[in-house]
Design a protein around this motif. Structure first.
Motif, mmCIF file in Angstrom:
data_model
loop_
_atom_site.group_PDB
_atom_site.id
_atom_site.type_symbol
_atom_site.label_atom_id
_atom_site.label_comp_id
_atom_site.label_asym_id
_atom_site.label_seq_id
_atom_site.Cartn_x
_atom_site.Cartn_y
_atom_site.Cartn_z
ATOM 1 N N GLU A 141 0.841 -1.203 0.000
ATOM 2 C CA GLU A 141 0.000 0.000 0.000
ATOM 3 C C GLU A 141 0.877 1.254 0.000
ATOM 4 O O GLU A 141 0.610 2.213 -0.740
ATOM 5 C CB GLU A 141 -0.917 0.001 1.217
ATOM 6 N N ASN A 142 1.923 1.273 0.802
ATOM 7 C CA ASN A 142 2.833 2.418 0.829
ATOM 8 C C ASN A 142 3.523 2.625 -0.513
ATOM 9 O O ASN A 142 3.688 3.753 -0.968
ATOM 10 C CB ASN A 142 3.884 2.254 1.926
ATOM 11 N N SER A 143 3.934 1.542 -1.169
ATOM 12 C CA SER A 143 4.597 1.645 -2.467
ATOM 13 C C SER A 143 3.665 2.232 -3.519
ATOM 14 O O SER A 143 4.061 3.121 -4.280
ATOM 15 C CB SER A 143 5.075 0.270 -2.932
ATOM 16 N N VAL A 144 2.443 1.741 -3.547
ATOM 17 C CA VAL A 144 1.471 2.222 -4.540
ATOM 18 C C VAL A 144 1.125 3.683 -4.285
ATOM 19 O O VAL A 144 1.108 4.497 -5.210
ATOM 20 C CB VAL A 144 0.205 1.339 -4.535
ATOM 21 N N THR A 145 0.856 4.041 -3.030
ATOM 22 C CA THR A 145 0.476 5.424 -2.738
ATOM 23 C C THR A 145 1.636 6.390 -3.010
ATOM 24 O O THR A 145 1.412 7.500 -3.485
ATOM 25 C CB THR A 145 -0.017 5.584 -1.289
ATOM 26 N N HIS A 146 2.859 5.952 -2.748
ATOM 27 C CA HIS A 146 4.023 6.800 -3.036
ATOM 28 C C HIS A 146 4.105 7.087 -4.531
ATOM 29 O O HIS A 146 4.335 8.237 -4.946
ATOM 30 C CB HIS A 146 5.294 6.113 -2.539
ATOM 31 N N GLU A 147 3.915 6.061 -5.339
ATOM 32 C CA GLU A 147 3.973 6.234 -6.797
ATOM 33 C C GLU A 147 2.819 7.100 -7.301
ATOM 34 O O GLU A 147 3.011 7.947 -8.175
ATOM 35 C CB GLU A 147 3.967 4.866 -7.491
ATOM 36 N N LEU A 148 1.622 6.906 -6.760
ATOM 37 C CA LEU A 148 0.486 7.746 -7.154
ATOM 38 C C LEU A 148 0.759 9.212 -6.836
ATOM 39 O O LEU A 148 0.478 10.097 -7.647
ATOM 40 C CB LEU A 148 -0.792 7.290 -6.429
ATOM 41 N N TRP A 149 1.308 9.469 -5.657
ATOM 42 C CA TRP A 149 1.591 10.843 -5.239
ATOM 43 C C TRP A 149 2.657 11.478 -6.150
ATOM 44 O O TRP A 149 2.533 12.629 -6.554
ATOM 45 C CB TRP A 149 2.055 10.862 -3.785
ATOM 46 N N LYS A 150 3.703 10.694 -6.492
ATOM 47 C CA LYS A 150 4.750 11.200 -7.386
ATOM 48 C C LYS A 150 4.189 11.579 -8.757
ATOM 49 O O LYS A 150 4.673 12.506 -9.383
ATOM 50 C CB LYS A 150 5.844 10.137 -7.578
ATOM 51 N N ARG A 151 3.169 10.850 -9.202
ATOM 52 C CA ARG A 151 2.568 11.120 -10.510
ATOM 53 C C ARG A 151 1.480 12.193 -10.455
ATOM 54 O O ARG A 151 0.822 12.455 -11.452
ATOM 55 C CB ARG A 151 1.999 9.838 -11.095
ATOM 56 N N GLY A 152 1.283 12.778 -9.290
ATOM 57 C CA GLY A 152 0.341 13.884 -9.175
ATOM 58 C C GLY A 152 -1.094 13.484 -8.899
ATOM 59 O O GLY A 152 -1.991 14.331 -8.952
ATOM 60 N N LEU A 153 -1.339 12.224 -8.618
ATOM 61 C CA LEU A 153 -2.697 11.774 -8.315
ATOM 62 C C LEU A 153 -2.942 11.918 -6.822
ATOM 63 O O LEU A 153 -2.174 11.432 -5.999
ATOM 64 C CB LEU A 153 -2.888 10.316 -8.729
ATOM 65 N N ARG A 154 -3.996 12.594 -6.471
ATOM 66 C CA ARG A 154 -4.333 12.790 -5.061
ATOM 67 C C ARG A 154 -5.408 11.796 -4.670
ATOM 68 O O ARG A 154 -6.320 11.497 -5.441
ATOM 69 C CB ARG A 154 -4.782 14.230 -4.803
ATOM 70 N N PHE A 155 -5.323 11.259 -3.476
ATOM 71 C CA PHE A 155 -6.166 10.145 -3.061
ATOM 72 C C PHE A 155 -6.424 10.220 -1.572
ATOM 73 O O PHE A 155 -5.841 11.035 -0.853
ATOM 74 C CB PHE A 155 -5.470 8.818 -3.396
ATOM 75 N N ARG A 156 -7.278 9.348 -1.104
ATOM 76 C CA ARG A 156 -7.541 9.169 0.321
ATOM 77 C C ARG A 156 -7.298 7.705 0.640
ATOM 78 O O ARG A 156 -7.574 6.817 -0.163
ATOM 79 C CB ARG A 156 -8.980 9.537 0.685
ATOM 80 N N ARG A 157 -6.789 7.438 1.852
ATOM 81 C CA ARG A 157 -6.548 6.067 2.298
ATOM 82 C C ARG A 157 -7.669 5.590 3.206
ATOM 83 O O ARG A 157 -8.210 6.355 3.994
ATOM 84 C CB ARG A 157 -5.249 5.995 3.098
ATOM 85 N N ASN A 158 -7.987 4.309 3.124
ATOM 86 C CA ASN A 158 -8.919 3.640 4.033
ATOM 87 C C ASN A 158 -10.222 4.409 4.214
ATOM 88 O O ASN A 158 -10.589 4.785 5.315
ATOM 89 C CB ASN A 158 -8.238 3.384 5.385
#
Length: 79
Positions: free
Chosen positions: A27-44
């Motif tokens: 989960e940390n790996s995926v969210t880190h990559e999403l953030w680097k690509r400019g995609l903003r998200f919410r967890r859980n």
């Protein structure tokens, strides 16, 4: 055919209690990559159907981790 648990009820309870449901390595790996690509998200996100691990509300996308990530079929608020 029923599955037989090889562990006692107490041991199984201890093992399941140790399982962490948030911030796993994948989960940390995926969210880190999403953030680097400019995609903003919410967890859980608890108020969405299926309680996705990662939700991109703007694009109505929910991701759930179970050995691998999968796209959830719906992205609706829970009743």
């Amino acid at each position: 055919m029923a599955l037989v648990d090889r562990l006692s009820k107490e041991k199984r309870s201890d093992l399941m209690r140790a399982v962490k449901s948030k911030k796993s390595l994948i989960e940390n790996s995926v969210t880190h990559e999403l953030w680097k690509r400019g995609l903003r998200f919410r967890r859980n996100v608890k108020n969405l159907k299926g309680k996705p691990d990662i939700a991109i509300k703007k694009d109505k996308i929910g991701l759930a981790e179970q050995d691998q990530f999968k796209l959830l079929p719906t992205h609706e608020p829970r009743p």
